[in-house]
Design an enzyme around this catalytic site. Structure first.
Site, PDB file in Angstrom:
ATOM      1  CB  CYS A 198      -0.530   0.032   1.316  1.00 30.31           C
ATOM      2  SG  CYS A 198      -1.932  -0.766   1.419  1.00 30.31           S
ATOM      3  CB  CYS A 248      -5.644  -2.273 -13.833  1.00 25.08           C
ATOM      4  SG  CYS A 248      -4.816  -3.527 -14.523  1.00 25.08           S
TER       5      CYS A 248
END
Length: 487
Positions: free
Chosen positions: A119, A442
């Site tokens: 992340c 994406c």
């Protein structure tokens, strides 16, 4: 986001085992440090800087001695102290201290945030994350029009229905499992990843305990010895069904019955358990050899009102809630009336095509992966769909052959890999001349490059809709509709 998203999950893993032996890159926490022979060649200084903006990867942009530097976890407007290391022509930065924090800065809720790298945006509040992704898409799509406001998640955690844990020994030869640190083969031991399904992480913890009690050895990349390499878990978010795949270096599974029994007793919610054998020394997680240890070998889930069987190797969107928003928007862009012939290029297990079949005259799905085509045919039968056919092959070549036979398609729906479509595929779309193209991606960067080709060859962008499929990361999905010019 077809088949291949989120780079971190290509080889997920954990802490303090591998010594970056393959990448040769330092972990972010080591940047700016010197030792051994490198100390004499590497100069490290302290610098006070102010962040002026963000890169597409979410890194802060600063100016220092006439150079533009990128700094992880720094936000626009913040003043900070950095350790800047120079070695030859290479400059590296390490964020030492925030002197003046942004109002949008929050404490990352993940204990592994600084080490993992999976992340990149947890130090931003939700509003800042949304604006960052919106501005990224706006900038990339500026030549084609103004994107719609990004579709976000109410609860941007616990969303991944697929998790991958890498196992190995630590320095004390104890079993550890978790995620690879960014750009390394150093495993970060992780008990809980906040974007994984919580049940998947519970199962991994149980497997660690079973390995210790049964003396089942983790695979050691350095020596090539050991058994368990990875654990892949897929969760049916709607059905509640759970698949666990033990990826091993050898088909010889000592104590198999006891391990399977212990895992099923601890987690009766597991509906199928598989052994996958991967003997190759590559970054691929799954090998070709697979054996079902318990259950039917697949799980079922529901998406947009249809049910899909999902196998270990099949691609299925990792965030089902946001996927429904994405696919509903794609169907809206297709403007189907029941009369159209639709081509689902890169069809995978048939999700987009089967959803489109409810509003189209007929659907043709094309996919290179034969296993995925088999799954798509099975899913078509499972849902009682009569107007969809799926074929194994190259979608571009398939459309060229259709055009050569004088056949037509009204809509082409495409969801290519992260690197986008090549010119051969795009030229096949142009040859077939569908009235509409719906492009799901994406990676808006490669999508924008492909849109330039389509606009130069007879198509105009009509609508652009970003979707936040991957909260806490820099990745963003984007759905674009194009229409064929009349002259």
């Amino acid at each position: 986001m077809n088949k291949r998203k989120n780079n971190r999950y290509k080889k997920s893993g954990e802490k303090h085992t591998r010594r970056e032996k393959q990448s040769g890159k330092q972990h972010p926490a080591q940047l700016g440090r010197t030792n051994g022979k490198a100390a004499g060649r590497q100069k490290t200084v302290t610098a006070k800087v102010t962040c002026s903006g963000l890169t597409d990867e979410g890194k802060g942009i600063v100016q220092w001695e006439g150079k533009k530097l990128e700094v992880e976890h720094l936000l626009p407007g913040e003043t900070a102290e950095l350790a800047v290391s120079q070695k030859g022509r290479h400059t590296r930065t390490e964020l030492k201290r925030i002197i003046k924090p942004s109002d949008e800065r929050v404490k990352p809720p993940c204990d592994y945030y600084d080490e993992c790298g999976g992340c990149q945006l947890q130090h931003m509040n939700n509003q800042a994350q949304t604006r960052f992704k919106q501005e990224t898409v706006d900038a990339l799509m500026q030549p084609f029009g103004k994107p719609e406001p990004i579709l976000t998640m109410e609860h941007p955690y616990d969303y991944r229905n697929k998790s991958h844990t890498t196992f190995g020994p630590n320095k004390e030869r104890q079993v550890i499992g978790g995620l690879y640190a960014q750009n390394t083969h150093e495993i970060i031991p992780i008990d809980r990843c906040l974007i994984h399904d919580p049940k998947a992480d519970e199962i991994v913890q149980t497997i660690k305990g079973i390995m210790k009690s049964s003396k089942l050895q983790p695979y050691d990349e350095d020596t090539g010895h050991g058994f368990l390499r990875h654990v892949l878990i897929k969760v049916g978010k709607t059905s509640g069904e759970i698949m666990v795949v033990l990826v091993a270096a050898s088909p010889v599974f000592q104590g198999k019955k006891n391990v399977v029994k212990a895992l099923r007793e601890a987690h009766p919610e597991i509906t199928t358990l598989l052994l996958n054998v991967n003997k190759r020394n590559t970054s691929m997680v799954l090998g070709d050899e697979e054996k079902v240890l318990f259950g039917k070998g697949t799980i079922m889930d529901t998406l947009c009102g249809l049910t899909f069987d999902i196998s270990a190797k099949s691609f299925y969107q990792i965030n089902p809630g946001q996927t429904e928003k994405l696919y509903e928007k794609a169907m809206e862009m297709a403007e189907l009336t029941g009369k159209e012939t639709v081509i689902d290029a890169y069809c995978g297990i048939g999700t987009i095509g089967l959803i489109a079949s409810r509003k189209a005259s007929r659907v043709i799905g094309v996919e290179l992966n034969n296993d995925a085509v088999r799954d798509a045919i099975h899913n078509s039968k499972r849902n009682g769909v009569k107007n969809a056919r799926f074929y194994q092959g190259d979608a571009g070549e398939f459309m060229v052959q259709m055009a050569a036979r004088g056949e037509k398609a009204d809509v082409v729906m495409m969801d290519p890999p992260r690197n986008g479509s090549d010119e051969a595929f795009l030229s096949s779309v142009v040859k077939l001349q569908p009235e509409r193209v719906v492009y799901v991606s994406c990676n808006p960067q490669t999508q924008a490059q492909n849109l330039k080709y389509l606009e130069k060859n007879g198509y105009s962008v009509e609508e652009i809709q970003p979707v936040d499929m991957f909260p806490q990361t820099t990745h963003v999905e984007c759905c674009v509709s194009l229409v064929r010019n009349s002259n």
